[in-house]
Design a protein around this motif. Sequence first.
Motif, PDB file in Angstrom:
ATOM      1  N   ASN A 120       0.945  -1.184   0.074  1.00 55.68           N
ATOM      2  CA  ASN A 120      -0.082   0.075   0.061  1.00 55.68           C
ATOM      3  C   ASN A 120       1.008   1.286  -0.038  1.00 55.68           C
ATOM      4  OD1 ASN A 120       0.843   0.232   2.527  1.00 55.68           O
ATOM      5  ND2 ASN A 120      -1.090  -0.621   3.369  1.00 55.68           N
ATOM      6  N   MET A 121       0.313   2.300   0.042  1.00 57.35           N
ATOM      7  CA  MET A 121       1.030   3.505  -0.059  1.00 57.35           C
ATOM      8  C   MET A 121       1.821   4.034   0.923  1.00 57.35           C
ATOM      9  SD  MET A 121       1.190   4.913  -3.000  1.00 57.35           S
ATOM     10  CE  MET A 121       2.006   6.526  -2.648  1.00 57.35           C
ATOM     11  N   ALA A 122       1.209   3.600   2.317  1.00 56.47           N
ATOM     12  CA  ALA A 122       2.084   3.703   3.353  1.00 56.47           C
ATOM     13  C   ALA A 122       3.183   3.151   3.446  1.00 56.47           C
ATOM     14  CB  ALA A 122       1.137   3.710   4.683  1.00 56.47           C
ATOM     15  N   SER A 123       3.223   1.848   3.144  1.00 51.48           N
ATOM     16  CA  SER A 123       4.388   1.066   3.125  1.00 51.48           C
ATOM     17  C   SER A 123       5.466   1.417   1.933  1.00 51.48           C
ATOM     18  CB  SER A 123       4.064  -0.425   2.846  1.00 51.48           C
ATOM     19  OG  SER A 123       3.409  -0.758   1.897  1.00 51.48           O
ATOM     20  N   LYS A 124       4.879   1.963   0.873  1.00 47.62           N
ATOM     21  CA  LYS A 124       5.748   2.366   0.060  1.00 47.62           C
ATOM     22  C   LYS A 124       6.460   3.789   0.495  1.00 47.62           C
ATOM     23  CE  LYS A 124       5.644   3.654  -5.014  1.00 47.62           C
ATOM     24  NZ  LYS A 124       4.738   3.947  -6.162  1.00 47.62           N
ATOM     25  N   ARG A 125       5.898   4.638   0.899  1.00 44.68           N
ATOM     26  CA  ARG A 125       6.494   5.876   1.537  1.00 44.68           C
ATOM     27  C   ARG A 125       7.577   5.514   2.622  1.00 44.68           C
ATOM     28  NH1 ARG A 125       1.195   8.056   1.446  1.00 44.68           N
ATOM     29  NH2 ARG A 125       0.881   7.259   3.533  1.00 44.68           N
ATOM     30  N   ALA A 126       7.242   4.349   3.317  1.00 45.63           N
ATOM     31  CA  ALA A 126       8.145   3.973   4.356  1.00 45.63           C
ATOM     32  C   ALA A 126       9.333   3.298   3.874  1.00 45.63           C
ATOM     33  CB  ALA A 126       7.571   2.929   5.440  1.00 45.63           C
ATOM     34  N   MET A 127       9.361   2.637   2.878  1.00 43.13           N
ATOM     35  CA  MET A 127      10.563   2.010   2.026  1.00 43.13           C
ATOM     36  C   MET A 127      11.232   3.122   1.299  1.00 43.13           C
ATOM     37  SD  MET A 127       8.976  -1.629   0.577  1.00 43.13           S
ATOM     38  CE  MET A 127      10.485  -2.029  -0.332  1.00 43.13           C
ATOM     39  N   ALA A 128      10.529   3.964   0.728  1.00 39.61           N
ATOM     40  CA  ALA A 128      11.274   5.244   0.055  1.00 39.61           C
ATOM     41  C   ALA A 128      12.053   6.011   1.250  1.00 39.61           C
ATOM     42  CB  ALA A 128      10.301   6.221  -0.635  1.00 39.61           C
ATOM     43  N   ALA A 129      11.585   6.033   2.355  1.00 45.32           N
ATOM     44  CA  ALA A 129      12.605   7.004   3.446  1.00 45.32           C
ATOM     45  C   ALA A 129      13.685   6.137   3.818  1.00 45.32           C
ATOM     46  CB  ALA A 129      11.334   6.974   4.567  1.00 45.32           C
ATOM     47  N   ARG A 130      13.612   4.877   3.761  1.00 45.56           N
ATOM     48  CA  ARG A 130      14.566   3.984   4.250  1.00 45.56           C
ATOM     49  C   ARG A 130      15.793   3.818   2.956  1.00 45.56           C
ATOM     50  NH1 ARG A 130      12.944  -0.726   8.219  1.00 45.56           N
ATOM     51  NH2 ARG A 130      11.770   0.715   9.875  1.00 45.56           N
ATOM     52  N   GLU A 131      15.499   4.025   1.991  1.00 45.23           N
ATOM     53  CA  GLU A 131      16.396   3.804   0.733  1.00 45.23           C
ATOM     54  C   GLU A 131      17.571   4.663   0.879  1.00 45.23           C
ATOM     55  OE1 GLU A 131      14.336   4.782  -2.893  1.00 45.23           O
ATOM     56  OE2 GLU A 131      13.258   2.890  -2.784  1.00 45.23           O
ATOM     57  N   PRO A 132      18.666   4.469   0.542  1.00 42.38           N
ATOM     58  CA  PRO A 132      20.090   5.310   0.665  1.00 42.38           C
ATOM     59  C   PRO A 132      19.638   6.608  -0.294  1.00 42.38           C
ATOM     60  CG  PRO A 132      20.483   3.238  -0.645  1.00 42.38           C
ATOM     61  CD  PRO A 132      18.947   3.306  -0.323  1.00 42.38           C
ATOM     62  N   LYS A 133      20.178   7.798   0.142  1.00 43.01           N
ATOM     63  CA  LYS A 133      19.936   9.106  -0.299  1.00 43.01           C
ATOM     64  C   LYS A 133      21.318   9.488  -1.037  1.00 43.01           C
ATOM     65  CE  LYS A 133      16.350  10.175   2.834  1.00 43.01           C
ATOM     66  NZ  LYS A 133      16.485   8.818   3.567  1.00 43.01           N
TER      67      LYS A 133
END
Length: 92
Positions: free
Chosen positions: A8-21
Motif C-alpha cells: 500500500n502507499m504507506a509502506s511504499k513511503r516507508a520503504m522510500a524513506a529507508r532507501e539510500p540518499k
Amino acid sequence: VAQRKPRNMASKRAMAAREPKMVEGERSALFMRGTSTSELINAIASDLHDLKKPNSQHFHRRNEKRPFEDETSVEFLCQKNEASIFGFASHS
C-alpha cells in the motif's frame, strides 16, 4: 537480495524513506548514564551533548541498562528517539 514490493502507499513511503540518499541528513546522538558514574564522566557526557546540541538527546537519570550484555533496550531507545549514535557513561 530481492526487494519486496510494497502493498500500500504507506509502506511504499516507508520503504522510500529507508532507501539510500545522495545527501544524508546529520546523525543524531543519544547520551545516557549508567548505574555508577562519577562527576567527571557526567561532565564529559554533558560536554559531548553540548557539542552536538541540536541533534542529540541527553538522559539525566541513571539507567539499569547494560548495553554490552543486552543491546535490545538500547536499540529500542535509539529507535524511539531516532538516534543512530549512542554514548553510555559508566564509571565501572
